[in-house]
Design an enzyme around this catalytic site. Structure first.
Site, PDB file in Angstrom:
ATOM      1  N   HIS A 126      -8.988   1.534  -2.064  1.00 20.44           N
ATOM      2  CA  HIS A 126      -7.941   2.198  -2.849  1.00 20.44           C
ATOM      3  C   HIS A 126      -8.353   3.572  -3.392  1.00 20.44           C
ATOM      4  O   HIS A 126      -8.142   3.896  -4.558  1.00 20.44           O
ATOM      5  CB  HIS A 126      -7.506   1.293  -4.012  1.00 20.44           C
ATOM      6  CG  HIS A 126      -6.792   0.045  -3.567  1.00 20.44           C
ATOM      7  ND1 HIS A 126      -6.037  -0.027  -2.423  1.00 20.44           N
ATOM      8  CD2 HIS A 126      -6.723  -1.202  -4.132  1.00 20.44           C
ATOM      9  CE1 HIS A 126      -5.526  -1.247  -2.293  1.00 20.44           C
ATOM     10  NE2 HIS A 126      -5.930  -1.982  -3.307  1.00 20.44           N
ATOM     11  N   HIS A 200       1.049  -0.585  -6.222  1.00 21.26           N
ATOM     12  CA  HIS A 200       0.338  -1.863  -6.306  1.00 21.26           C
ATOM     13  C   HIS A 200       0.907  -2.778  -7.398  1.00 21.26           C
ATOM     14  O   HIS A 200       0.157  -3.488  -8.071  1.00 21.26           O
ATOM     15  CB  HIS A 200      -1.146  -1.573  -6.552  1.00 21.26           C
ATOM     16  CG  HIS A 200      -2.089  -2.602  -6.036  1.00 21.26           C
ATOM     17  ND1 HIS A 200      -2.164  -3.885  -6.556  1.00 21.26           N
ATOM     18  CD2 HIS A 200      -2.989  -2.558  -5.038  1.00 21.26           C
ATOM     19  CE1 HIS A 200      -3.095  -4.561  -5.903  1.00 21.26           C
ATOM     20  NE2 HIS A 200      -3.612  -3.787  -4.978  1.00 21.26           N
ATOM     21  N   GLU A 335       2.477  -4.314  -0.750  1.00 20.40           N
ATOM     22  CA  GLU A 335       2.088  -2.908  -0.725  1.00 20.40           C
ATOM     23  C   GLU A 335       2.493  -2.315   0.617  1.00 20.40           C
ATOM     24  O   GLU A 335       1.869  -2.600   1.635  1.00 20.40           O
ATOM     25  CB  GLU A 335       0.572  -2.797  -0.913  1.00 20.40           C
ATOM     26  CG  GLU A 335       0.059  -3.446  -2.182  1.00 20.40           C
ATOM     27  CD  GLU A 335      -1.411  -3.860  -2.057  1.00 20.40           C
ATOM     28  OE1 GLU A 335      -2.260  -3.001  -1.819  1.00 20.40           O
ATOM     29  OE2 GLU A 335      -1.706  -5.056  -2.215  1.00 20.40           O
TER      30      GLU A 335
END
Ligand code: GLA
Length: 373
Positions: A126, A200, A335
């Site tokens: 991420h 998210h 996501e």
């Protein structure tokens, strides 16, 4: 109508528009380096409310009605900016520059190998140690006939977290009167780079903190998924879901097969995989989730090629917020994304962005309710 009357009518109309559509902005505190951040409340005419902070572009709460018209907050989140800054579940966050994992934190672009910081065992996750979720975004509010908008902008400088190019990222959240929360992503760069942007948010359609999500019924519009290795890096295979617990083409309870004796489920500790959407990059329904006790329905539409369905397998009660404790599998994420580790898999859709190109993408979270069966 004489001029004086016209002026009065216009003034009244102006006041009306300002009162019904002004976005509420209030302080959310300061980051550890002293920067003030805010909470923005987007509302619609039906009573839906979405609170977003310009710290990480995090969706802090989302109030949606059940089948009896009762509103509940259905997004997991924290109470303070310090919690968002320190803790790692990425609640509600905007993710970048590269969503999900890059194997070994490495990728090759134009013949050059880049090493970015690793923050998930051997991998980069991420966006690295300080991803887009930990940055302060510039924010601007606006309202029009299509709904209330929060425009966020972040300049990720050339070399930040090891990625090449000055990347200008613009994300607009829109809440409309059809109970849709729309996220528009736009990005440009001045050097060749890679990117994978997503949101998210962890949902629990019973209400945040109301236990696990195993009874929710899920449908994912995908014939294939990308299996992973022990470090959750895709092997490169696009595997048919047919005959596996990953076949979610017809709605099934999340918990129906999550504990099956299946190697991929063991590696993910549950579902934590990327599905290859059947929608071929066209804006269409990627996933639908129905919560049977409240009747809340979430539909996810996107033009992205993939979706990470993650069942909160790393939640363990450490994260607490909004008066609740978030335990194992107490939330799920959908996501929308390009596939994890794409730069290292030439057979995956490309995540490269070049100067002069515009990355544009839209995801919609559409809320409705279902009748009692
Ligand atoms: C993504 C990943 C998971 C986990 C969460 C954050 O969904 O795929 O493995 O890292 O983010 O906790």
């Amino acid at each position: 109508m004489n001029l004086a009357r016209l002026v009065v009518v216009l003034a009244l109309m102006f006041t009306f528009v300002m009162t019904v559509s002004a976005i509420d902005k209030k302080p959310f505190g300061k980051t550890s380096d002293g920067r003030e951040v805010f909470l923005y409340t987007l509302k619609n005419q039906n009573g839906m409310e979405v609170v977003i902070t310009n710290f990480g572009g995090d969706v802090v709460s989302m109030k949606a009605p059940d089948r009896d018209g009762k509103y509940a907050d259905i997004a997991l989140g924290f109470d303070t900016v310090a919690d968002y800054e320190k803790q790692g579940p990425y609640f509600g966050a905007l993710i970048g520059r590269y969503g999900n994992r890059l194997a070994g934190g490495k990728f090759t672009l134009d013949g050059k190998t880049y090493q970015v910081p690793t923050n998930d065992g051997p991998n980069a996750l991420h966006g690295g140690k300080v991803g887009f979720d930990k940055r302060v975004w510039d924010a601007k509010e606006s309202s029009d006939a299509s709904g209330q908008h929060l425009h966020l902008h972040y300049l990720s400088k050339d070399g930040e977290e090891g990625f090449p190019g000055n990347l200008n990222a613009d994300v607009t959240y829109t809440l409309d009167n059809k109970n849709e929360l729309r996220i528009d992503y736009l990005a440009t760069t001045d050097k060749d780079t890679v990117l994978n942007l997503t949101n998210h948010t962890y949902f629990n359609l019973k209400g945040q903190g109301e236990g696990d999500i195993l009874e929710h019924q899920i449908m994912i519009n995908a014939d294939r998924f990308t299996p992973v290795d022990a470090h959750l890096i895709p092997t490169g295979e696009l595997k048919p879901v047919e005959g596996t617990p990953f076949d979610l083409r017809k709605a099934v309870a999340i918990g129906a097969h999550i504990n099956d004796d299946n190697e991929q489920l063991k590696l993910g500790r549950g579902y934590d995989h990327n599905w290859v959407l059947n929608t071929g990059g066209k804006m269409a329904t990627a996933a639908k989730v129905v919560e049977p006790t409240t009747g809340r329905v979430l539909e996810v539409l996107t033009d992205q090629p993939g979706i990470q369905f993650y069942t909160g397998n790393f939640l363990d009660g450490t994260a607490k917020g909004k008066g609740k404790v978030y335990n194992y599998r107490n939330g799920f994420c959908l996501e929308t994304q390009h596939f994890p580790d794409s730069p290292n898999h030439p057979n995956f859709p490309t995540t490269e962005l070049k100067p002069g190109q515009k990355f544009k993408s839209t995801t919609i979270y559409r809320f409705s309710t279902d009748k009692k069966k």
